[in-house]
Design a protein around this motif. Sequence first.
Motif, PDB file in Angstrom:
ATOM      1  N   ARG A 119       0.820  -1.213   0.000  1.00  0.00           N
ATOM      2  CA  ARG A 119       0.000   0.000   0.000  1.00  0.00           C
ATOM      3  C   ARG A 119       0.852   1.260   0.000  1.00  0.00           C
ATOM      4  NH1 ARG A 119      -5.424  -0.498   1.503  1.00  0.00           N
ATOM      5  NH2 ARG A 119      -6.070  -2.577   2.174  1.00  0.00           N
ATOM      6  N   SER A 120       2.015   1.190   0.647  1.00  0.00           N
ATOM      7  CA  SER A 120       2.855   2.382   0.782  1.00  0.00           C
ATOM      8  C   SER A 120       4.290   2.096   0.346  1.00  0.00           C
ATOM      9  CB  SER A 120       2.848   2.879   2.229  1.00  0.00           C
ATOM     10  OG  SER A 120       3.253   1.854   3.117  1.00  0.00           O
ATOM     11  N   SER A 121       5.000   3.151   0.008  1.00  0.00           N
ATOM     12  CA  SER A 121       6.363   3.024  -0.495  1.00  0.00           C
ATOM     13  C   SER A 121       7.355   2.739   0.630  1.00  0.00           C
ATOM     14  CB  SER A 121       6.758   4.318  -1.204  1.00  0.00           C
ATOM     15  OG  SER A 121       8.124   4.283  -1.580  1.00  0.00           O
ATOM     16  N   LYS A 167      17.414  -1.767  -8.357  1.00  0.00           N
ATOM     17  CA  LYS A 167      16.783  -3.093  -8.349  1.00  0.00           C
ATOM     18  C   LYS A 167      15.284  -3.040  -8.029  1.00  0.00           C
ATOM     19  CE  LYS A 167      20.700  -6.019  -6.935  1.00  0.00           C
ATOM     20  NZ  LYS A 167      21.135  -7.037  -5.939  1.00  0.00           N
ATOM     21  N   ILE A 168      14.869  -2.013  -7.308  1.00  0.00           N
ATOM     22  CA  ILE A 168      13.508  -1.969  -6.774  1.00  0.00           C
ATOM     23  C   ILE A 168      12.489  -1.495  -7.809  1.00  0.00           C
ATOM     24  CG2 ILE A 168      11.987  -0.882  -5.077  1.00  0.00           C
ATOM     25  CD1 ILE A 168      14.321  -0.796  -3.149  1.00  0.00           C
ATOM     26  N   GLU A 169      11.393  -2.250  -7.890  1.00  0.00           N
ATOM     27  CA  GLU A 169      10.261  -1.903  -8.745  1.00  0.00           C
ATOM     28  C   GLU A 169       9.014  -1.972  -7.858  1.00  0.00           C
ATOM     29  OE1 GLU A 169       8.359  -4.312 -12.334  1.00  0.00           O
ATOM     30  OE2 GLU A 169      10.245  -3.378 -12.939  1.00  0.00           O
ATOM     31  N   GLU A 170       8.439  -0.816  -7.553  1.00  0.00           N
ATOM     32  CA  GLU A 170       7.320  -0.773  -6.604  1.00  0.00           C
ATOM     33  C   GLU A 170       5.956  -0.745  -7.297  1.00  0.00           C
ATOM     34  OE1 GLU A 170       8.031   1.051  -2.405  1.00  0.00           O
ATOM     35  OE2 GLU A 170       8.525   2.595  -3.866  1.00  0.00           O
ATOM     36  N   TYR A 171       5.030  -1.503  -6.725  1.00  0.00           N
ATOM     37  CA  TYR A 171       3.640  -1.498  -7.161  1.00  0.00           C
ATOM     38  C   TYR A 171       2.803  -1.082  -5.951  1.00  0.00           C
ATOM     39  CZ  TYR A 171       5.369  -4.155 -11.158  1.00  0.00           C
ATOM     40  OH  TYR A 171       6.056  -4.556 -12.275  1.00  0.00           O
ATOM     41  N   LEU A 172       2.370   0.163  -5.930  1.00  0.00           N
ATOM     42  CA  LEU A 172       1.598   0.668  -4.808  1.00  0.00           C
ATOM     43  C   LEU A 172       0.121   0.396  -5.088  1.00  0.00           C
ATOM     44  CD1 LEU A 172       3.512   4.008  -4.144  1.00  0.00           C
ATOM     45  CD2 LEU A 172       3.916   1.720  -3.198  1.00  0.00           C
ATOM     46  N   ILE A 173      -0.391  -0.632  -4.446  1.00  0.00           N
ATOM     47  CA  ILE A 173      -1.720  -1.162  -4.777  1.00  0.00           C
ATOM     48  C   ILE A 173      -2.492  -1.490  -3.510  1.00  0.00           C
ATOM     49  CG2 ILE A 173      -0.808  -2.183  -6.911  1.00  0.00           C
ATOM     50  CD1 ILE A 173      -1.027  -4.940  -5.389  1.00  0.00           C
ATOM     51  N   ASP A 174      -3.749  -1.881  -3.689  1.00  0.00           N
ATOM     52  CA  ASP A 174      -4.530  -2.465  -2.607  1.00  0.00           C
ATOM     53  C   ASP A 174      -4.196  -3.952  -2.602  1.00  0.00           C
ATOM     54  OD1 ASP A 174      -6.332  -3.517  -0.843  1.00  0.00           O
ATOM     55  OD2 ASP A 174      -8.118  -2.683  -1.804  1.00  0.00           O
ATOM     56  N   VAL A 175      -3.373  -4.397  -1.666  1.00  0.00           N
ATOM     57  CA  VAL A 175      -2.916  -5.789  -1.669  1.00  0.00           C
ATOM     58  C   VAL A 175      -4.034  -6.781  -1.375  1.00  0.00           C
ATOM     59  CG1 VAL A 175      -0.471  -5.414  -1.235  1.00  0.00           C
ATOM     60  CG2 VAL A 175      -2.060  -5.426   0.687  1.00  0.00           C
ATOM     61  N   LEU A 176      -5.185  -6.282  -0.936  1.00  0.00           N
ATOM     62  CA  LEU A 176      -6.340  -7.164  -0.755  1.00  0.00           C
ATOM     63  C   LEU A 176      -6.972  -7.526  -2.098  1.00  0.00           C
ATOM     64  CD1 LEU A 176      -8.059  -5.583   2.388  1.00  0.00           C
ATOM     65  CD2 LEU A 176      -6.556  -7.577   2.285  1.00  0.00           C
ATOM     66  N   GLN A 177      -6.497  -6.846  -3.149  1.00  0.00           N
ATOM     67  CA  GLN A 177      -6.964  -7.145  -4.508  1.00  0.00           C
ATOM     68  C   GLN A 177      -5.781  -7.549  -5.393  1.00  0.00           C
ATOM     69  OE1 GLN A 177      -9.709  -4.200  -6.134  1.00  0.00           O
ATOM     70  NE2 GLN A 177     -10.286  -3.549  -4.084  1.00  0.00           N
ATOM     71  N   LEU A 178      -4.912  -8.321  -4.821  1.00  0.00           N
ATOM     72  CA  LEU A 178      -3.667  -8.721  -5.491  1.00  0.00           C
ATOM     73  C   LEU A 178      -3.916  -9.435  -6.818  1.00  0.00           C
ATOM     74  CD1 LEU A 178      -0.577  -8.702  -4.995  1.00  0.00           C
ATOM     75  CD2 LEU A 178      -0.847 -10.929  -3.885  1.00  0.00           C
ATOM     76  N   GLU A 179      -5.010 -10.186  -6.880  1.00  0.00           N
ATOM     77  CA  GLU A 179      -5.291 -10.975  -8.085  1.00  0.00           C
ATOM     78  C   GLU A 179      -5.463 -10.109  -9.332  1.00  0.00           C
ATOM     79  OE1 GLU A 179      -9.045  -9.892  -6.015  1.00  0.00           O
ATOM     80  OE2 GLU A 179      -7.195 -10.886  -5.384  1.00  0.00           O
ATOM     81  N   LYS A 180      -5.729  -8.819  -9.169  1.00  0.00           N
ATOM     82  CA  LYS A 180      -5.887  -7.921 -10.309  1.00  0.00           C
ATOM     83  C   LYS A 180      -4.558  -7.622 -10.994  1.00  0.00           C
ATOM     84  CE  LYS A 180      -9.997  -5.421  -8.665  1.00  0.00           C
ATOM     85  NZ  LYS A 180     -10.537  -4.074  -8.340  1.00  0.00           N
ATOM     86  N   TYR A 181      -3.468  -7.975 -10.340  1.00  0.00           N
ATOM     87  CA  TYR A 181      -2.139  -7.626 -10.849  1.00  0.00           C
ATOM     88  C   TYR A 181      -1.360  -8.860 -11.295  1.00  0.00           C
ATOM     89  CZ  TYR A 181      -3.589  -3.316  -8.670  1.00  0.00           C
ATOM     90  OH  TYR A 181      -4.328  -2.201  -8.329  1.00  0.00           O
ATOM     91  N   ASN A 182      -2.086  -9.842 -11.807  1.00  0.00           N
ATOM     92  CA  ASN A 182      -1.456 -11.107 -12.189  1.00  0.00           C
ATOM     93  C   ASN A 182      -0.416 -10.950 -13.292  1.00  0.00           C
ATOM     94  OD1 ASN A 182      -3.733 -10.535 -13.916  1.00  0.00           O
ATOM     95  ND2 ASN A 182      -3.500 -12.578 -14.772  1.00  0.00           N
TER      96      ASN A 182
END
Length: 221
Positions: free
Chosen positions: A36-38, A45-60
């Motif tokens: 959720r946060s950075s 090396k770091i690639e961040e995805y700031l998302i709602d991790v409760l909806q992780l399946e949307k980022y397959n």
Amino acid sequence: MGKTAIILGATGLTGGILLKKLMKDSSYTKIKLFSRSSVKIEDDKIEEYLIDVLQLEKYNKDFTAEEVFCCIGTTAAKTKDSSKYKQIDYGIPVAAAKLAKENSIDTFVVMSSMGADATSSVFYSKTKGEMERDVLHQKIKNTYILRPSLIGGNRNEFRLGENIGKGFMSFINPFMKGGLAKYKMIHPEKIASGMQKLARNNKNQSIFSSDEIVQIANSTI
């Protein structure tokens, strides 16, 4: 070409230590962070995805790597709603394991807890046990479940009960030997090191108690 790792929970105590270890590990060229946060760390090396991790399946489509490290976890004090608690401690690791299976990721390392038992009448232990059961059900080739006891170290948030427990455990830790060793307080650095080493060296065993985590962390493998 180097490996890509995914870390869930890199903003937490253990996940943050693991991230720094992988940043220094030359075998990794990319570390994907889903949160959720950075972490507020600048590194190539770091690639961040700031998302709602409760909806992780949307980022397959973005959930691709050679290894997944799941350091997600909350507490009853922090998350008082039991359904929300289960969404985090059960839902996120299981969703991650399903994505790992779907995307042919062969290594999945997840933090659970000592006492995890899907048949337990204790909600916390039952939730962790159900998580373990359903992660293992995905049949990912290299699945490693770590069951640490009370975790030491300094958190950014104040937890009165946990701090009292840490003080007590610090006093009795030296006397806990033999069969009691798995109940000793464990430092998050040992957990992070154990996770890193398990991903590097395939083991036939799937579940590791707290004392076994320390042994792996201290090993030269």
